[in-house]
Design a protein around this motif. Sequence first.
Motif, PDB file in Angstrom:
ATOM      1  N   ILE A   1       0.841  -1.202   0.000  1.00  0.00           N
ATOM      2  CA  ILE A   1       0.000   0.000   0.000  1.00  0.00           C
ATOM      3  C   ILE A   1       0.881   1.259   0.000  1.00  0.00           C
ATOM      4  CG2 ILE A   1      -1.714   1.305   1.326  1.00  0.00           C
ATOM      5  CD1 ILE A   1      -2.722  -1.460   2.383  1.00  0.00           C
ATOM      6  N   SER A   2       1.899   1.271   0.861  1.00  0.00           N
ATOM      7  CA  SER A   2       2.756   2.457   0.975  1.00  0.00           C
ATOM      8  C   SER A   2       3.494   2.734  -0.330  1.00  0.00           C
ATOM      9  CB  SER A   2       3.798   2.271   2.081  1.00  0.00           C
ATOM     10  OG  SER A   2       3.167   2.022   3.306  1.00  0.00           O
ATOM     11  N   ARG A   3       3.982   1.671  -0.966  1.00  0.00           N
ATOM     12  CA  ARG A   3       4.736   1.844  -2.223  1.00  0.00           C
ATOM     13  C   ARG A   3       3.862   2.528  -3.263  1.00  0.00           C
ATOM     14  NH1 ARG A   3       6.319  -3.014  -2.750  1.00  0.00           N
ATOM     15  NH2 ARG A   3       8.411  -2.710  -1.956  1.00  0.00           N
ATOM     16  N   ARG A   4       2.618   2.051  -3.399  1.00  0.00           N
ATOM     17  CA  ARG A   4       1.731   2.627  -4.423  1.00  0.00           C
ATOM     18  C   ARG A   4       1.278   4.032  -4.046  1.00  0.00           C
ATOM     19  NH1 ARG A   4       1.340  -2.637  -4.774  1.00  0.00           N
ATOM     20  NH2 ARG A   4       0.743  -3.724  -6.668  1.00  0.00           N
ATOM     21  N   ALA A   5       0.970   4.240  -2.779  1.00  0.00           N
ATOM     22  CA  ALA A   5       0.531   5.576  -2.353  1.00  0.00           C
ATOM     23  C   ALA A   5       1.663   6.580  -2.574  1.00  0.00           C
ATOM     24  CB  ALA A   5       0.110   5.549  -0.884  1.00  0.00           C
ATOM     25  N   ALA A   6       2.900   6.177  -2.291  1.00  0.00           N
ATOM     26  CA  ALA A   6       4.044   7.083  -2.467  1.00  0.00           C
ATOM     27  C   ALA A   6       4.218   7.434  -3.941  1.00  0.00           C
ATOM     28  CB  ALA A   6       5.316   6.424  -1.922  1.00  0.00           C
ATOM     29  N   ALA A   7       4.046   6.441  -4.819  1.00  0.00           N
ATOM     30  CA  ALA A   7       4.198   6.710  -6.254  1.00  0.00           C
ATOM     31  C   ALA A   7       3.140   7.727  -6.702  1.00  0.00           C
ATOM     32  CB  ALA A   7       4.073   5.411  -7.044  1.00  0.00           C
ATOM     33  N   THR A   8       1.914   7.575  -6.209  1.00  0.00           N
ATOM     34  CA  THR A   8       0.840   8.494  -6.590  1.00  0.00           C
ATOM     35  C   THR A   8       1.132   9.914  -6.102  1.00  0.00           C
ATOM     36  OG1 THR A   8      -0.740   6.695  -6.412  1.00  0.00           O
ATOM     37  CG2 THR A   8      -1.657   8.910  -6.370  1.00  0.00           C
TER      38      THR A   8
END
Length: 223
Positions: free
Chosen positions: A17-24
Motif C-alpha cells: 500500500i505504501s509503495r503505491r501511495a508514495a508513487a501516486t
Amino acid sequence: MINVAIDGPAGAGKSSISRRAAATLGFIYIDTGALYRTVGLHALRLGADVKDPAAVEACLTGDLHVELRFVNGEQRMFLNGEDVSDAIRTPEASLAASAVSAVPAVRAYLFDLQKQLAHENNCIMDGRDIGTVVLPDAQVKIFLTASPEARAERRYEELLGKGMDVKFEDVLADMIQRDYNDSHRAIAPLKPADDAILLDTSGNTLEQSVELVTRTIRENMPR
Ligand code: DC
C-alpha cells in the motif's frame, strides 16, 4: 519535507500500500523492515546467535555498512557493498530480523539513518515504531491494521503462490505469535501513536486500501 509514518502489524499490507501511495503522491517509499533484515542477515552470516543480545551487539562493528540506495526509484539494500535485497527475504532472514530488532543497540544503530532519510525527502516510511519513536513529528501518522484472519489469509496466498506447502492454521498461529512478540517487547513495541489515524484493511482489495490511504494522507497533510 513532508513525512508520513505508516505503522502496523505484519500482513496488514503496509509495504504494497505504501509503495503505491508514495508513487501516486510523488514521495519516496522507505521500508524500514529491510534495515532490520539486513542487520539480521549480517548477524547470521557471522554465525552469531541472534537470540543472544550481546552476540548481536558485537556484530555492530565499524566494519558494518548498511546502506539504502534507490535504483530506478526502488529501494535496494546493500550490506558492505553487496546488494542483499533478495537475500533478506528468506524465512531465516525474517526470523533473524525479528530477533535483532529487539536489541536496543540495533535500534539505536539504525535510528540516525532513518532520521536522515526523512529529513532529506518527502517520504512515506513504514515500520513498527515510525510514528512513536523515529518520526514523532511526522505530519501524517497512520496505523494500518486488519484482523489476524485477514492478514493470515494474505500471507497464506502469498506462500502458496511461491509454491510452498503450508497450512492456513499454521500461518494464522504464526501471525498471532508474531503480533504478541512485536507488541510485548520491552523496546519500541508495536502500538499506535496517540495521534495516529487507525485504518483497517480487512476485506479490502489492494486498490481499495491504496485509495483509502492516499486519500487519508491528502486530507491530513499540510498544504
Ligand atoms: O516489516 P518486516 O517484516 O520486513 O520487518 C522485519 C522485522 O523487523 C519485524 O520482525 C519487525 C522489525 N521491525 C521493527 O522492529 N521496527 C521497524 N520499524 C520495522 C521492522
